[in-house]
Design a protein around this motif. Structure first.
Motif, PDB file in Angstrom:
ATOM      1  N   ARG A  25      -6.100  -3.166  -8.982  1.00  0.00           N
ATOM      2  CA  ARG A  25      -5.786  -4.355  -8.207  1.00  0.00           C
ATOM      3  C   ARG A  25      -6.485  -4.318  -6.852  1.00  0.00           C
ATOM      4  NH1 ARG A  25      -0.787  -3.558 -10.991  1.00  0.00           N
ATOM      5  NH2 ARG A  25      -0.302  -1.767  -9.665  1.00  0.00           N
ATOM      6  N   THR A  26      -6.785  -5.494  -6.334  1.00  0.00           N
ATOM      7  CA  THR A  26      -7.304  -5.606  -4.975  1.00  0.00           C
ATOM      8  C   THR A  26      -6.270  -6.232  -4.050  1.00  0.00           C
ATOM      9  OG1 THR A  26      -8.309  -7.756  -5.473  1.00  0.00           O
ATOM     10  CG2 THR A  26      -9.686  -5.794  -5.768  1.00  0.00           C
ATOM     11  N   LYS A  27      -5.183  -6.722  -4.606  1.00  0.00           N
ATOM     12  CA  LYS A  27      -4.096  -7.313  -3.826  1.00  0.00           C
ATOM     13  C   LYS A  27      -2.796  -7.065  -4.559  1.00  0.00           C
ATOM     14  CE  LYS A  27      -5.051 -11.845  -5.888  1.00  0.00           C
ATOM     15  NZ  LYS A  27      -5.361 -13.274  -5.590  1.00  0.00           N
ATOM     16  N   HIS A 176      -7.863  -0.032   3.587  1.00  0.00           N
ATOM     17  CA  HIS A 176      -6.764  -0.882   4.037  1.00  0.00           C
ATOM     18  C   HIS A 176      -6.184  -0.288   5.321  1.00  0.00           C
ATOM     19  CE1 HIS A 176      -6.882  -2.495  -0.064  1.00  0.00           C
ATOM     20  NE2 HIS A 176      -6.152  -3.512   0.371  1.00  0.00           N
ATOM     21  N   GLU A 210      -9.287 -13.625   6.698  1.00  0.00           N
ATOM     22  CA  GLU A 210      -9.539 -12.906   5.443  1.00  0.00           C
ATOM     23  C   GLU A 210      -9.192 -11.425   5.542  1.00  0.00           C
ATOM     24  OE1 GLU A 210     -13.224 -12.584   7.904  1.00  0.00           O
ATOM     25  OE2 GLU A 210     -11.869 -14.221   7.328  1.00  0.00           O
ATOM     26  N   SER A 213      -5.672  -9.719   4.069  1.00  0.00           N
ATOM     27  CA  SER A 213      -5.461  -9.188   2.720  1.00  0.00           C
ATOM     28  C   SER A 213      -5.641  -7.678   2.669  1.00  0.00           C
ATOM     29  CB  SER A 213      -6.435  -9.843   1.735  1.00  0.00           C
ATOM     30  OG  SER A 213      -7.784  -9.496   2.045  1.00  0.00           O
ATOM     31  N   ARG A 214      -6.154  -7.088   3.756  1.00  0.00           N
ATOM     32  CA  ARG A 214      -6.381  -5.641   3.804  1.00  0.00           C
ATOM     33  C   ARG A 214      -5.267  -4.925   4.565  1.00  0.00           C
ATOM     34  NH1 ARG A 214     -12.047  -5.298   3.483  1.00  0.00           N
ATOM     35  NH2 ARG A 214     -11.919  -3.020   3.478  1.00  0.00           N
ATOM     36  N   ASP A 235       1.661 -11.374  -3.937  1.00  0.00           N
ATOM     37  CA  ASP A 235       0.501 -10.490  -3.837  1.00  0.00           C
ATOM     38  C   ASP A 235       0.398  -9.791  -2.493  1.00  0.00           C
ATOM     39  OD1 ASP A 235      -0.539 -10.599  -6.375  1.00  0.00           O
ATOM     40  OD2 ASP A 235      -1.757 -12.363  -5.979  1.00  0.00           O
ATOM     41  N   ASN A 237       0.731  -6.770   0.054  1.00  0.00           N
ATOM     42  CA  ASN A 237       0.648  -5.318  -0.118  1.00  0.00           C
ATOM     43  C   ASN A 237       1.844  -4.664   0.579  1.00  0.00           C
ATOM     44  OD1 ASN A 237      -1.978  -5.615  -1.309  1.00  0.00           O
ATOM     45  ND2 ASN A 237      -2.828  -5.796   0.749  1.00  0.00           N
TER      46      ASN A 237
END
Length: 273
Positions: A25-27, A176, A210, A213-214, A235, A237
């Motif tokens: 997964r990235t998110k 992250h 953007e 999301s990290r 979604d 984290n």
């Protein structure tokens, strides 16, 4: 690695949110904190729950207390199950006071860790040292998770510090950035009773654009996990999740629990926007 097979259930039963949850997964990442789980329980956890875990942290300085053979077995099992595994950030902070950053990164990689947490929650770390730590970690093929925030009981997250550190760390190669809340969930974006500052979180997400999301938001308490999912979506984290709460968090993300089931019809509508 254990593969999940929900063919015995219609997709919308297994995941009412409709959001893809397959790995890698990235998110929607879930970071688990391990405070000293025995090898048998750990093996059972990964056999059952590894599809729902992305990052596994041996909390605080517990890495130093393991018999070497058991530590190596835990690291091997994590890798076999597709997890990034790292020592706690406090261990990093203490180790580099008695050695060098280069030695620390090399040693944990030799042991079998695949990731590292770089933090300054207890001892200060300049931006120059943060950059040095990130560089040495990347040189040793470690996935870099940095952390922003302090462990002091009265610490509250600072907007400017958080945004500046996020941009700096990502620029130099962090995967992250974790927002400190401790295992108690009573610092950072939470008050002393563990209540979240929704307006602050929304401001950070809106301002970071953007890069938001990290961010990984430490949220050890169930009500905090619910609040983040309601505020930022399934979604988001989440970090510092207890090993006993992995399934609980996944059901919250999917809308398989009453606390979030009603909001899944409006999934994708971000209250921060």
């Amino acid at each position: 690695m254990v593969e999940c097979d929900h063919l015995f259930l219609p997709d919308r039963w297994a995941n009412p949110s409709g959001q893809k949850r397959e790995k890698p997964r990235t998110k929607g990442l879930t970071m688990v904190i391990d405070k000293g789980l025995g090898l048998t329980a750990y093996s059972d956890l990964l056999e059952l729950a590894s599809p729902y875990i992305d990052i596994y942290k041996l909390g605080f300085g517990t890495t130093a207390l393991y018999p070497l053979e058991i530590l190596k077995q835990k690291l091997t099992l994590a890798t076999q199950n597709g997890l990034h595994i790292m020592p706690g950030g406090t261990f990093f902070e203490i180790a580099i006071r008695h050695s060098t950053i280069a030695d620390y990164m090399k040693q944990i990689r030799v042991l079998g860790f695949t990731a590292v947490e770089i933090s300054d929650g207890t001892f200060p770390l300049s931006f120059a040292k943060r950059q040095e730590a990130i560089n040495y970690a990347l040189d040793n093929d470690l996935v870099v998770y940095t952390e922003v925030g302090k462990k002091a009981a009265d610490y509250r997250a600072c907007r400017e510090d958080l945004l500046e550190t996020l941009s700096f760390d990502l620029h130099y190669g962090a995967h992250h950035v974790i927002v400190e809340a401790r295992e108690s969930g009573t610092v950072g974006v939470f008050d002393c009773d563990g209540r979240i500052d929704d307006s602050f979180v929304c401001d950070i997400v809106t301002s970071a654009k953007e890069k938001a999301s990290r961010l990984i938001w430490e949220a050890p308490q169930k009500d905090q996990q619910v609040d983040f999912i309601k505020t930022l979506g399934s979604d988001v984290n989440l970090g510092n999740i207890a090993h006993t709460d992995v399934f609980s968090v996944e059901t919250l993300r999917r809308g398989l629990r009453g606390d979030t089931a009603l909001i899944m019809d409006r999934e994708g509508c971000n209250p921060c926007e």
